[in-house]
Scaffold this motif. Structure first.
Motif, short mmCIF file in Angstrom:
data_model
loop_
_atom_site.label_atom_id
_atom_site.label_comp_id
_atom_site.label_asym_id
_atom_site.label_seq_id
_atom_site.Cartn_x
_atom_site.Cartn_y
_atom_site.Cartn_z
N ARG A 76 0.79 -1.19 -0.02
CA ARG A 76 -0.01 -0.03 0.01
C ARG A 76 0.92 1.22 0.03
NH1 ARG A 76 -3.01 -2.99 3.52
NH2 ARG A 76 -2.21 -2.22 5.31
N ASN A 79 2.70 1.90 -3.44
CA ASN A 79 1.54 2.16 -4.42
C ASN A 79 1.22 3.82 -3.99
OD1 ASN A 79 1.53 -0.37 -5.57
ND2 ASN A 79 -0.16 -1.09 -4.61
N GLU A 80 1.23 4.05 -2.93
CA GLU A 80 0.85 5.43 -2.78
C GLU A 80 2.11 6.27 -3.10
OE1 GLU A 80 -1.05 8.81 -1.94
OE2 GLU A 80 -1.89 6.75 -2.05
N SER A 83 2.10 6.47 -6.84
CA SER A 83 1.17 7.51 -7.21
C SER A 83 1.69 9.00 -7.02
CB SER A 83 -0.34 7.29 -6.42
OG SER A 83 -1.15 8.33 -6.75
N CYS A 84 2.07 9.29 -5.88
CA CYS A 84 2.92 10.51 -5.74
C CYS A 84 3.58 11.08 -6.69
CB CYS A 84 3.25 10.51 -4.12
SG CYS A 84 2.16 10.63 -2.99
N ARG A 86 4.05 9.87 -9.58
CA ARG A 86 3.33 10.02 -10.78
C ARG A 86 2.58 11.69 -10.94
NH1 ARG A 86 -0.46 6.15 -14.42
NH2 ARG A 86 -1.21 7.59 -15.67
N TYR A 87 1.80 11.89 -9.90
CA TYR A 87 1.34 13.10 -9.96
C TYR A 87 2.03 14.24 -9.68
CZ TYR A 87 -2.57 10.08 -11.29
OH TYR A 87 -3.23 8.92 -11.91
N GLU A 135 4.95 6.07 -16.58
CA GLU A 135 4.86 4.72 -15.94
C GLU A 135 6.22 4.57 -15.23
OE1 GLU A 135 5.75 0.28 -18.14
OE2 GLU A 135 4.67 2.06 -19.26
N TRP A 136 5.74 3.82 -13.94
CA TRP A 136 6.99 3.75 -12.93
C TRP A 136 8.20 2.87 -13.45
CZ3 TRP A 136 7.51 -0.44 -8.82
CH2 TRP A 136 8.54 0.15 -7.64
#
Length: 143
Positions: A76, A79-80, A83-84, A86-87, A135-136
């Motif tokens: 988790r 993934n967070e 996400s951070c 990415r954005y 993309e990571w």
């Protein structure tokens, strides 16, 4: 082995209760009692080993459950973090970025100012607005 021993002990018990052995010994009684004693000790050892194995299994099951819980938490958090990135990290961490800068074509020689009119269609960054093509890149050493 145990079946025969139990049978012999049962036979001895019946003979003793019926009074058949009154005042005299039954042949091989000492051997029978020695075998019974050894069998009981063996069974006690097996029982202790079994109980120890059960305790070990319970401890391992609890540890596995704890590690699975920790793994889910780490997933988790990962993934967070992705996400951070990415954005909020622009090109940082993107698979297509070069040294964490937007991917540029070979013709532009990594010079972003001359790449504005680039026609290199394989450039995933060309149409990327606010990380939509992000993309990571994964971890170092990942295959």
């Amino acid at each position: 082995m145990y079946e025969k021993l139990v049978e012999q002990l049962g036979s001895y018990s019946k003979r003793y209760r019926s009074g058949e052995t009154l005042g005299r010994a039954i042949q091989y009684t000492e051997d029978l009692l020695d075998e019974a004693s050894a069998a009981i000790e063996t069974l006690e050892t097996l029982l202790q080993n079994y109980e120890s194995a059960i305790d070990t299994k319970k401890r391992l099951a609890a540890k596995i459950e704890q590690l699975q819980s920790e793994l889910e938490q780490v997933k988790r958090e990962r993934n967070e973090a992705i996400s951070c990135l990415r954005y909020y990290g622009e090109c940082y961490g993107c698979l297509y970025a070069v040294d964490n800068n937007p991917c540029l074509c070979r013709e532009c020689n990594l010079d972003e100012s001359s790449c504005e009119s680039c026609l290199w269609s394989e450039d995933p960054c060309e149409t990327c607005l606010y990380g939509e093509n992000w993309e990571w890149k994964g971890t170092k050493g990942k295959k």
